[in-house]
Design an enzyme around this catalytic site. Structure first.
Site, PDB file in Angstrom:
ATOM      1  N   GLU A  64       1.388  -0.243  -4.952  1.00  0.00           N
ATOM      2  CA  GLU A  64       0.403   0.775  -5.297  1.00  0.00           C
ATOM      3  C   GLU A  64       1.083   2.138  -5.325  1.00  0.00           C
ATOM      4  OE1 GLU A  64      -3.520   3.125  -3.593  1.00  0.00           O
ATOM      5  OE2 GLU A  64      -1.877   2.519  -2.300  1.00  0.00           O
ATOM      6  N   ASP A 116       0.830  -1.205   0.000  1.00  0.00           N
ATOM      7  CA  ASP A 116       0.000   0.000   0.000  1.00  0.00           C
ATOM      8  C   ASP A 116       0.869   1.261   0.000  1.00  0.00           C
ATOM      9  OD1 ASP A 116      -2.674   1.237   0.412  1.00  0.00           O
ATOM     10  OD2 ASP A 116      -1.808   1.896   2.315  1.00  0.00           O
TER      11      ASP A 116
END
Ligand code: CA
Length: 526
Positions: A265, A230
């Site tokens: 990401e 993330d």
């Protein structure tokens, strides 16, 4: 200028095509070469909204396990499963929030989702079906209720800067810094890029690095096959430092498990994403092609198939020059975006067309749960994460919408109904995944765009281990013809096709070296 470019591209395409054709053959790629690589059709799951096993309205791991046969039953002869072979679970670790992107314990499963033992069962059941399981790992920040932060906060308040937890986070007494929140004691501010409840970890702290290693090792030992990382661009304010962090983390993970898969990401521009590929992590989500304004959707709306092929080839070239082993990770939408069915005007033909375009792109495609049903959702994040609709007549397993959702859109046909409808989006996705699994060239090959006279036609070849597949999409709402197929595309042998308009309509066909492509249809040649 454009014409000159096109002529050059055309000549280049022919040179590359000729080179590819001369060494191409139709020998299937040996199976043993495929089993051990990291190419997969992934499926992103928000556990809370997927399947509820105990009737509390919240999806859980046991519910997910009970639905694995829908995703892939491990038997290639059955037709009821979607056929995906990779799962990405959004965060499952204990967290005070519904989305769980703020972790309070990196070594456990949130009790609302189940237990570590349920997780071990899930891993076993996935592997039995040939599914790789990757989990979301949020390392940029913890929850403000994580014991590390509570200790750090108390140390800061007491002025005990020698407390080891104080250096886990970024504190300053300097006011007015970007992304810093007032601690409310002793004049300290702390870094928190996303919200004041998500304090950023200090990756320069050796103890934090040791914790990161411990976390990775813990989940590798539990059997996970990879992490979805993330918010990687926030790890450090400085891009090069973030890239170096990923380099270090990638080496560490691969030192424990050599084929461990990492997908990052970085929601930003193409050039930044390719910079991050230099870190050596396997994949980065292909944000430039996704979402409302991304290349896929804008090419569909502009009917610019030819440009799409050029963009795809050039993107692959940029990615591969940053990391020769990179695996692109295309997707239409994810948990942070308006659902693609709404973006595509709830037009089933366009939804199927978009699915064909992105699912046949090289790399690891990521289907957002429910996208294969055409589920809807836009506006607040909660609306983008609505309950998976297992049936439109039965409520078994269906979760409650997460609290805060203020626009609950329910589609007409659930999974149960779409299974029985030959023209459903679900059955279209199943067909696409089958094609992709059948021809390894599609996910793994090197792409070359082909220049055809009609700008609405997208044509490109993809060559893997000497074997070539050609993909031709019609981006327009008119039936189109591609003449002199064998010379313009190197083959007139159609091996598969897709017709978004559905059963009973005209299908792609090759006759007298001419391909006829109905509106939004796709032909696959070899
Ligand atoms: Ca439950």
């Amino acid at each position: 200028m454009k014409t000159v470019k096109k002529v050059i591209a055309l000549v280049l395409a022919f040179v590359i095509l000729a080179a590819a054709t001369s060494c191409s053959n139709n020998t299937p790629v040996p199976k043993e070469n495929l089993i051990n690589d990291n190419y997969r059709n992934y499926y992103e799951i928000f556990v809370s909204s997927f399947c509820d096993s105990n009737g509390d309205g919240i999806g859980d791991l046991k519910g997910l396990i009970s639905k694995l046969d829908y995703l892939n039953d491990g038997n290639s002869n059955t037709t009821n499963d979607l056929g995906i072979n990779g799962i990405w679970l959004m965060p499952i670790m204990p967290s005070p929030s519904y989305h769980k992107y703020d972790v309070t314990d990196y070594f456990n499963v949130d009790s609302k989702y189940g237990t570590l033992s349920d997780f071990e069962t899930l891993v076993k059941e996935c592997h039995k079906r040939g599914i790789k399981l990757i989990i979301d790992l949020v390392l940029n920040h913890t929850s403000s209720s994580h014991p590390w932060f509570i200790n750090a906060k108390n140390a800061a308040a007491a002025g005990k800067t020698s407390n080891p937890y104080f250096s886990y986070y970024n504190f300053t007494k300097e006011s007015g810094r970007n992304n810093y929140y007032d601690l409310g004691s002793n004049g300290y501010y702390y870094e928190s890029s996303f919200s004041k409840y998500m304090p950023d970890l200090n990756m320069d702290c050796p103890d934090v690095r040791k914790q990161v290693e411990k976390i990775a090792k813990f989940w590798v030992d539990k059997g996970v096959d990879g992490f979805r990382l993330d918010a990687i661009r926030y790890i450090y304010e400085d891009k090069d430092k973030s890239i170096n962090f990923l380099k270090w983390f990638n080496s560490y993970c691969k030192s424990i498990k050599s084929d461990f898969y990492l997908v990052g990401e970085d929601w930003s521009s193409g050039s930044e994403i390719t910079d991050y590929y230099a870190s050596g992590i396997d994949s980065l989500f292909n944000f430039p092609f996704a979402d409302i304004s991304g290349t896929i959707n804008s090419s569909i709306n502009g009917k610019t198939g030819s440009d799409f092929a050029q963009n795809l080839a050039s993107w692959q070239q940029q990615v591969k020059s940053a990391n020769a082993n990179a695996i692109d990770a295309p997707f239409l939408s994810n948990h942070d975006m308006n659902r693609s069915a709404g973006v595509l005007g709830r037009d089933p033909v366009k939804e199927k067309n978009a699915a064909s375009i992105y699912m046949l792109m090289p790399g690891n495609t990521f289907i957002y749960y429910g996208e294969e049903l055409g589920m809807l959702g836009s506006g607040k994040d909660e609306n983008k994460r609505l309950p998976f609709l297992w049936s439109s007549t039965k409520s078994t397993g269906i979760t409650k919408p997460v609290s805060g959702a203020d626009n609950i859109q329910v589609i007409a046909q659930g999974e149960e109904q779409q299974q029985k409808d030959d023209n459903s989006l679900l059955n279209f996705y199943k067909k696409l995944i089958k094609i992709k699994n059948q021809y390894p060239e599609i996910a793994r090959g090197a792409v070359t765009a082909m220049e055809l006279p009609d700008e609405t036609i997208c044509a490109y070849s993809t060559v893997y281990k000497g074997s070539k597949v050609v993909i031709i999409h019609n981006f327009s709402d008119k039936s189109k013809q591609v003449a002199q197929l064998s010379s313009s595309c190197g083959t007139a042998n159609m091996i598969s096709s897709l017709t978004p308009a559905g059963e009973g309509t005209e299908k792609p066909a090759v006759k007298n070296d001419t391909l006829t492509l109905p509106p939004y249809a796709t032909a696959i040649l070899k």
